[in-house]
Design a protein around this motif. Structure first.
Motif, PDB file in Angstrom:
ATOM      1  N   ILE A  43       0.830  -1.205   0.000  1.00 53.98           N
ATOM      2  CA  ILE A  43       0.000   0.000   0.000  1.00 53.98           C
ATOM      3  C   ILE A  43       0.866   1.257   0.000  1.00 53.98           C
ATOM      4  CG2 ILE A  43      -1.604   1.371   1.393  1.00 53.98           C
ATOM      5  CD1 ILE A  43      -2.849  -1.306   2.309  1.00 53.98           C
ATOM      6  N   VAL A  44       1.813   1.313   0.930  1.00 54.64           N
ATOM      7  CA  VAL A  44       2.659   2.500   1.053  1.00 54.64           C
ATOM      8  C   VAL A  44       3.647   2.599  -0.105  1.00 54.64           C
ATOM      9  CG1 VAL A  44       4.296   3.721   2.544  1.00 54.64           C
ATOM     10  CG2 VAL A  44       2.382   2.465   3.555  1.00 54.64           C
ATOM     11  N   GLY A  45       4.037   1.453  -0.660  1.00 55.15           N
ATOM     12  CA  GLY A  45       4.988   1.454  -1.766  1.00 55.15           C
ATOM     13  C   GLY A  45       4.364   1.684  -3.126  1.00 55.15           C
ATOM     14  N   ALA A  46       3.013   1.713  -3.192  1.00 53.94           N
ATOM     15  CA  ALA A  46       2.340   1.878  -4.481  1.00 53.94           C
ATOM     16  C   ALA A  46       2.728   3.168  -5.209  1.00 53.94           C
ATOM     17  CB  ALA A  46       0.823   1.812  -4.283  1.00 53.94           C
ATOM     18  N   PRO A  47       2.832   4.329  -4.516  1.00 56.80           N
ATOM     19  CA  PRO A  47       3.211   5.553  -5.240  1.00 56.80           C
ATOM     20  C   PRO A  47       4.567   5.441  -5.949  1.00 56.80           C
ATOM     21  CG  PRO A  47       2.319   6.115  -3.089  1.00 56.80           C
ATOM     22  CD  PRO A  47       2.482   4.625  -3.114  1.00 56.80           C
ATOM     23  N   PHE A  48       5.520   4.753  -5.357  1.00 55.16           N
ATOM     24  CA  PHE A  48       6.829   4.593  -5.999  1.00 55.16           C
ATOM     25  C   PHE A  48       6.697   3.813  -7.302  1.00 55.16           C
ATOM     26  CE2 PHE A  48       7.913   4.879  -1.419  1.00 55.16           C
ATOM     27  CZ  PHE A  48       8.717   6.008  -1.459  1.00 55.16           C
ATOM     28  N   ARG A  49       5.872   2.758  -7.254  1.00 49.87           N
ATOM     29  CA  ARG A  49       5.711   1.922  -8.450  1.00 49.87           C
ATOM     30  C   ARG A  49       4.908   2.633  -9.534  1.00 49.87           C
ATOM     31  NH1 ARG A  49       5.226  -1.794  -4.171  1.00 49.87           N
ATOM     32  NH2 ARG A  49       2.967  -1.531  -4.136  1.00 49.87           N
ATOM     33  N   LEU A  50       3.835   3.319  -9.124  1.00 50.74           N
ATOM     34  CA  LEU A  50       2.969   3.989 -10.101  1.00 50.74           C
ATOM     35  C   LEU A  50       3.682   5.154 -10.791  1.00 50.74           C
ATOM     36  CD1 LEU A  50      -0.391   4.024  -8.093  1.00 50.74           C
ATOM     37  CD2 LEU A  50       0.175   2.586 -10.048  1.00 50.74           C
ATOM     38  N   GLN A  51       4.565   5.822 -10.074  1.00 54.76           N
ATOM     39  CA  GLN A  51       5.269   6.967 -10.641  1.00 54.76           C
ATOM     40  C   GLN A  51       6.671   6.603 -11.139  1.00 54.76           C
ATOM     41  OE1 GLN A  51       4.289  10.053 -11.190  1.00 54.76           O
ATOM     42  NE2 GLN A  51       2.278  10.036 -10.220  1.00 54.76           N
ATOM     43  N   LEU A  72       2.747  10.700   1.997  1.00 57.83           N
ATOM     44  CA  LEU A  72       4.054  11.351   2.074  1.00 57.83           C
ATOM     45  C   LEU A  72       5.114  10.701   1.199  1.00 57.83           C
ATOM     46  CD1 LEU A  72       4.353  11.985   5.910  1.00 57.83           C
ATOM     47  CD2 LEU A  72       4.058  13.708   4.137  1.00 57.83           C
ATOM     48  N   ALA A  73       4.809   9.553   0.602  1.00 58.67           N
ATOM     49  CA  ALA A  73       5.821   8.764  -0.091  1.00 58.67           C
ATOM     50  C   ALA A  73       6.607   9.577  -1.108  1.00 58.67           C
ATOM     51  CB  ALA A  73       5.166   7.553  -0.756  1.00 58.67           C
ATOM     52  N   LEU A  74       5.933  10.403  -1.885  1.00 60.58           N
ATOM     53  CA  LEU A  74       6.587  11.154  -2.963  1.00 60.58           C
ATOM     54  C   LEU A  74       6.888  12.597  -2.577  1.00 60.58           C
ATOM     55  CD1 LEU A  74       4.492   9.798  -5.966  1.00 60.58           C
ATOM     56  CD2 LEU A  74       6.698   8.989  -5.108  1.00 60.58           C
ATOM     57  N   ARG A  75       6.833  12.891  -1.276  1.00 57.82           N
ATOM     58  CA  ARG A  75       7.131  14.221  -0.750  1.00 57.82           C
ATOM     59  C   ARG A  75       6.318  15.309  -1.465  1.00 57.82           C
ATOM     60  NH1 ARG A  75       8.955  11.235   2.483  1.00 57.82           N
ATOM     61  NH2 ARG A  75      11.030  11.265   3.446  1.00 57.82           N
TER      62      ARG A  75
END
Length: 352
Positions: A127-135, A182-185
């Motif tokens: 869940i928290v790592g999804a933004p890293f993968r999507l972007q 906050l993942a992608l600041r």
């Protein structure tokens, strides 16, 4: 939540991060086999405001006034009917999904429901790592390490990486949602009632966490809330909404100590007073009737059907949102707590 008097709000920056002008969102009502439009729900109807870098602007008002719709418009989860949304000097009002994708790094949202906003089939790490993968964002030590650092940042343990949402309490789930945000600041975070679904004992912890994160990462918040005690604790400025419109916008301290719109005065009179010596002295203003339907709102001033100060002009001329004091805007023909000069300004604006 602490009962100590909050320190006066300080303008943190003069740089405008987000500018909204004439924002409108109408949801069409369709009937019949041909699905012809027979009306519209006027959820948001002409909002204009700015949000400066590093500040917290809170949107408050009764349920159904358009707060959440406004938040979804700002994050472009909804398409505006009219008006403009300018983020860092760029008009994002009608960008296509592909054009919005890079901007998702800078504009994020914290959802109200910590249960429904997390996929129960996914682990916290996913869940928290999804933004890293999507972007397609690469991290120095890998996604897992980055996620674990985020979990520590919001007060959770790195060992929670492989657990599922159902194994956590409401407050912990909201912290997971904050970590994902906050993942992608991001530069701007729209927080849609982030503590309303939590126990009172947990609310203060999450509010303090949001404040600490804002200071550490220079975040800008648009906070959507109905708890005026929480709003007073976290806000720099407050915008009061009624039936899709902003009726008052002011610095937090000025608004709480010197409200000018009758609706704001009524809202503040309902805030519980923890001081037993002052409790009996507080006059409770009880508004008569229900909020009118946004499908067919009252003409001119939308609050006139419930306002104790309403006169004929309130039914025929819509009061503009004008500045009656430095940094204090009000949309009312007969403002509360106003000086003769301010009353004359409101009268002149109505005749213009």
């Amino acid at each position: 939540m602490t009962t100590t008097e909050p320190t006066p709000a300080v303008q943190k920056s003069s740089e405008v991060l987000l500018s909204v002008d004439g924002l409108v969102k109408h949801f069409p009502i369709r009937k019949g086999v041909l699905q012809r439009q027979v009306g519209a729900v006027q959820a948001v109807d002409g909002l204009t405001f700015d949000v400066t870098q590093g500040e917290t602007l809170s949107l408050v008002g009764e349920s159904g006034c358009g707060k959440t719709t406004t938040g979804r418009l700002l994050t472009r989860l909804l398409e505006p009917t009219a008006g403009t949304i300018v983020f860092e000097g760029r008009d994002i009002s009608h960008l296509r999904e592909g054009q919005m994708r890079p901007l998702r790094r800078d504009v994020q949202m914290i959802f109200q429901d910590p249960y429904g906003s997390l996929n129960p089939r996914h682990t916290v790490g996913k869940i928290v790592g999804a933004p890293f993968r999507l972007q397609n964002v690469k991290t120095e030590h890998g996604v897992k390490r980055a996620v674990q650092e985020l979990l520590e940042l919001v007060g959770l343990s790195p060992e929670h990486y492989n657990r599922y949402p159902h194994e956590f309490s409401g407050g912990q789930r909201q912290r997971i949602g904050i970590a994902r945000t906050l993942a992608l600041r991001p530069k701007l975070i729209v927080a849609d009632e982030p503590v309303s679904a939590l126990d009172v004992s947990i609310q203060a912890q999450v509010v303090n966490l949001l404040e600490d994160l804002q200071e550490e990462f220079d975040l800008t918040y648009v906070m959507i809330a109905h708890d005026l005690s929480v709003v007073r604790h976290v806000s720099d400025r407050v915008a009061v909404m009624y039936l899709g419109k902003i009726v008052e916008l002011a610095d937090r301290v000025d608004l709480y100590e010197n409200p000018m719109h009758p609706y704001t005065t009524a809202l503040l009179s309902a805030v519980p007073v923890p001081d037993t010596k002052r409790k009996g002295k507080q006059e409770r203003i009880r508004l008569q009737g229900d909020v009118p339907s946004p499908i067919n709102p009252p003409p001119a001033c939308r609050f006139h059907t419930r306002c104790w100060k309403a006169q004929d002009i309130c039914k025929t001329v819509e009061p503009p949102l004008i500045q009656l004091a430095p940094g204090h805007q009000t949309a009312c023909h007969f403002p509360e707590n106003a000086t003769p000069e301010q009353e004359a300004t409101a009268t002149a604006a109505a005749k213009a």
